[in-house]
Write an enzyme that holds these catalytic residues in place. Structure first.
Site, PDB file in Angstrom:
ATOM      1  N   GLY A  74       0.820  -1.203   0.000  1.00 55.42           N
ATOM      2  CA  GLY A  74       0.000   0.000   0.000  1.00 55.42           C
ATOM      3  C   GLY A  74       0.857   1.257   0.000  1.00 55.42           C
ATOM      4  O   GLY A  74       2.075   1.203   0.162  1.00 55.42           O
TER       5      GLY A  74
ATOM      6  N   LYS B 160     -13.204   0.435  10.993  1.00 56.83           N
ATOM      7  CA  LYS B 160     -11.878   0.802  11.499  1.00 56.83           C
ATOM      8  C   LYS B 160     -11.930   1.009  13.011  1.00 56.83           C
ATOM      9  O   LYS B 160     -11.001   0.636  13.744  1.00 56.83           O
ATOM     10  CB  LYS B 160     -11.377   2.070  10.805  1.00 56.83           C
ATOM     11  CG  LYS B 160     -10.521   1.828   9.581  1.00 56.83           C
ATOM     12  CD  LYS B 160      -9.198   1.193   9.967  1.00 56.83           C
ATOM     13  CE  LYS B 160      -8.276   1.004   8.803  1.00 56.83           C
ATOM     14  NZ  LYS B 160      -7.016   0.341   9.189  1.00 56.83           N
TER      15      LYS B 160
END
Length: 565
Positions: free
Chosen positions: A18, A164
C-alpha cells in the site's frame, strides 16, 4: 532516530504494498531495524522501476526482505506469515472509497481479529495498528484540535470508518494478552510521492474542468500528514513499546493522532498542489447542501451498476462531508508518549510531492491533433449541412438559423393545421421563386445567383435509386418482422422495444416542442461532439458494454428459468 542492527529479527508489514506501507518498509530496511516480511494480497511482488534499484529491491535480493501472499480473512495464512516475527505493523485495509459493509467488516474487523490471534499464538511481542481519525468523526460535526479523549460516535460517516473503529477497539483491548503490547496510530490525510488516489484524482478533475469548484465555504481547516512522517510515527510507536517498562507501559494500549502539526485550509492545500502542477486553483464555491442530493443519487446509481463494472464515483455523500468539514487534531499525546515529531515539514512535503508527478503536469498533457475530418462532419456528409451545423461557415449557419426561426414563427408557433401550414409554405415558396426569377442578375453591384432548373429535375437514375432504396427498406423491415415472429432473437426484440419506447416518448411532445428541441440539439450537440469526440465515444462505449452485459445477463436468467420450467 537511532538505527538498530537487524540481526535475525523479523517484522511483518500487512498491506505492505500500500501507499504508506511502502514508505514504512523502506524506512525499516534503510535504518536496518528488522528483516522485513512484506505481506499483501498479490500472489507475487511486482516492483516498480524505482524500487528494483532501490533499498527494497536490494533487500529482497540479499534476503533482508521477503514477500508473502496473505489474505487476512484466512487465519491459516496469517499464522504462516507471522512465524518467527517479533513485531507486526498492521496497515492492511480495503479502499476507503468503496462503501461496502461486508468488505470492510471482513478485513477491518474479522481480519484484524485474525491478526491479533496470530500474534498471540506466534508469540509476537508488539503490534502497531494503522487506524484513522475518521473513527471519531460522525460525518456531521467538524473536529477542531481534537484529542484522543474524543469517544467513538453513535454512527460513523461510512462503513470504512465504523469498521476501522471496531478493529481499533479490538487491538487496544488485546494489549497485555500473553505479553503482547499494542497501540494504534491515527494518521490524518496522508499525502506524498507514490500516492495513487489524491493527486491523480485531482489532476483528472482538473483536466476534465471540474477542479474549479469548492464544496462548502472553503474555510474548513485540515491536518495533512506527509507519508514519511506517517512511517516515522510507526517506528516511534514500535520503539516506545520496545523500551523499558516505564515507557512501554505508558505507550501501550493507546491510540494516537498523527499529523504534520501544521493545520491549514483544506482547499488551500488542494490549490497548492494544483498550482504546483500547472493547473488553476478552485474558485467557485458550491454549498454542501446543494451538492449532497446529487451525491446521494450518484451513490445509488453506483450500487445498482457496480456489478456491471461501474467504477467507484468520486462524488459520494461521505466524501462531500469530508471535503466540507473542519478536521484538525492535537498530537501532544504522540509527542509525549511516543516521542513523535514530524521529520518533514508541510512545505517540504508539498514540494517533494509535486516534484514526484512530472508526468501529471499541465504542460505534459498529450496533444492529440485530429487528422482528416471529424466523425461529426463525416456523419453529416462533410458538405453544406456539416458546415452549417458545425459552425464552420458562420454566415451560412446564421442564415440557416434565421430561415428556421422564420419557419417556426410562421408555421409552427402559430399552431396551424397541417393543411394550412403546407399551403402557407407553398405560397411563400411560390412568391420567392417568382421574385427570384424576374429580378436581374445584378442589383446595385451584387450578383444574384439564379437557380438552375436541374435542381428541380428528377432524373431516371435518381428515380430508380429512390425506388430501390424504398424497396430495400421495406424488405429489411419485413425480414425483421419475420425474425421477431420466430421469438429467438432477443437482441432484436430489445432493439424494437427500445425504439418504440423512444418513439412513444417523442410522440408525447407537441410539434412546437419537437421543433424547438430538435433545432437546439442539432446546432449544439454536433458541435459539442466534434470538440469532445474521444470523451463522448468513451462514454458510449462504456454504456454499450454495460447494455450488452445487462442483456446477456437477462437472457441467461430467462433461459435458465425456462429450462427449470
Amino acid at each position: 532516530m537511532e538505527a538498530v542492527a537487524a540481526e535475525d529479527g523479523w517484522c511483518v508489514v500487512t498491506g505492505g504494498r500500500g501507499f504508506a506501507a511502502r514508505h514504512l518498509v523502506e524506512m525499516l530496511i534503510r535504518h536496518n531495524m528488522y528483516c522485513v516480511r512484506v505481506a499483501d494480497l498479490g500472489p507475487t511482488i511486482e516492483l516498480e522501476p524505482g524500487e528494483q534499484l532501490g533499498v527494497l529491491g536490494e533487500a529482497l535480493h540479499s534476503g533482508r526482505a521477503e514477500y508473502i501472499s496473505v489474505d487476512l480473512r484466512d487465519k491459516a495464512q496469517v499464522l504462516k506469515a507471522f512465524e518467527g516475527a517479533e513485531v507486526v505493523f498492521h496497515m492492511a485495509a480495503p479502499n476507503s472509497s468503496i462503501n461496502s459493509y461486508q468488505l470492510h467488516h471482513s478485513v477491518n474487523v474479522q481480519g484484524t481479529q485474525n491478526v491479533i490471534d496470530a500474534c498471540v499464538e506466534q508469540k509476537v511481542k508488539r503490534l502497531i495498528y494503522t487506524s484513522s481519525p475518521s473513527v471519531v468523526f460522525d460525518g456531521v460535526h467538524g473536529i477542531h484540535n481534537g484529542s484522543e479523549s474524543l469517544p467513538y460516535p453513535p454512527s460513523h460517516n461510512d462503513h470504512y470508518s465504523a469498521t476501522k473503529a471496531e478493529g481499533e477497539a479490538l487491538v487496544i483491548k488485546s494489549n497485555g494478552t500473553s505479553g503482547l503490547l499494542t497501540c494504534c496510530i491515527r494518521p490524518s490525510s496522508i499525502f506524498g510521492p507514490g500516492d495513487k488516489l489524491l493527486v491523480p484524482s485531482l489532476v483528472d478533475a482538473a483536466r476534465a474542468g471540474k477542479s474549479k469548484f469548492i464544496i462548502g465555504d472553503g474555510n474548513n481547516l485540515y491536518d495533512f500528514t506527509y507519508v514519511e512522517n506517517v512511517a516515522h510515527a510507526h517506528v516511534c510507536a514500535e520503539r516506545a513499546l520496545a523500551s523499558d517498562a516505564t515507557v512501554s507501559e505508558k505507550a501501550a494500549g493507546e491510540a494516537y493522532f498523527i499529523t504534520n502539526m501544521e493545520s491549514m485550509k483544506f482547499w488551500e492545500f488542494m490549490s497548492l498542489i494544483l498550482e504546483g502542477l500547472g493547473y488553476e486553483r478552485p474558485r467557485i464555491k458550491i454549498p454542501a447542501f446543494v451538492i449532497m442530493p446529487i451525491a446521494h443519487l450518484v451513490e445509488r446509481i453506483y450500487k445498482l451498476l457496480a456489478p456491471y463494472g461501474m467504477k467507484v464515483p468520486q462524488l459520494t455523500p461521505s466524501r462531500v462531508r469530508l471535503l466540507s468539514c473542519t478536521r484538525t487534531f492535537d498530537c501532544s499525546k504522540a509527542k509525549d508518549r511516543l516521542g513523535y515529531e514530524p521529520i518533514v515539514t508541510l512545505q517540504e512535503g508539498l514540494r517533494r510531492t509535486i516534484e514526484s508527478y512530472p508526468h501529471l503536469r499541465a504542460e505534459n498533457i498529450p496533444k492529440t491533433k485530429r487528422e482528416g475530418p471529424s466523425k461529426a462532419s463525416i456523419y453529416l456528409g462533410s458538405g453544406r449541412v456539416a458546415d452549417t451545423l458545425l459552425w464552420k461557415d458562420k454566415k451560412l449557419t446564421f442564415t440557416t438559423l434565421l430561415v428556421l426561426i422564420a419557419i417556426y414563427i410562421n408555421f409552427i408557433a402559430s399552431q396551424n393545421t397541417i393543411v394550412t401550414a403546407l399551403a402557407k409554405l407553398l405560397l411563400f415558396s411560390s412568391i420567392f421563386l417568382f421574385i427570384h426569377g424576374f429580378v436581374p442578375a445584378k442589383i446595385l453591384g451584387y450578383t444574384v445567383e439564379k437557380m438552375p432548373t436541374s435542381w428541380f429535375h428528377l432524373s431516371e437514375d435518381m428515380s430508380h435509386q429512390i425506388a430501390l432504396s424504398v424497396a430495400s427498406s421495406w424488405n429489411l423491415a419485413v425480414d425483421g418482422l419475420k425474425s421477431l415472429a420466430q421469438g429467438n432473437d432477443w437482441m432484436l426484440f430489445f432493439k424494437v422495444v427500445l425504439s418504440l419506447l423512444i418513439l412513444s416518448f417523442l410522440g408525447a411532445f407537441s410539434l412546437q416542442n419537437l421543433y424547438t428541441i430538435g433545432l437546439t440539439f442539432a446546432f449544439i450537440a454536433f458541435y459539442v461532439y466534434e470538440k469532445k469526440e474521444e470523451e463522448i465515444d468513451g462514454i458510449f462505449l462504456k454504456m454499450h458494454s454495460f447494455g450488452c452485459k445487462l442483456i446477456s445477463d437477462l437472457n441467461r436468467k430467462f433461459l435458465s428459468s425456462k429450462k427449470v420450467d
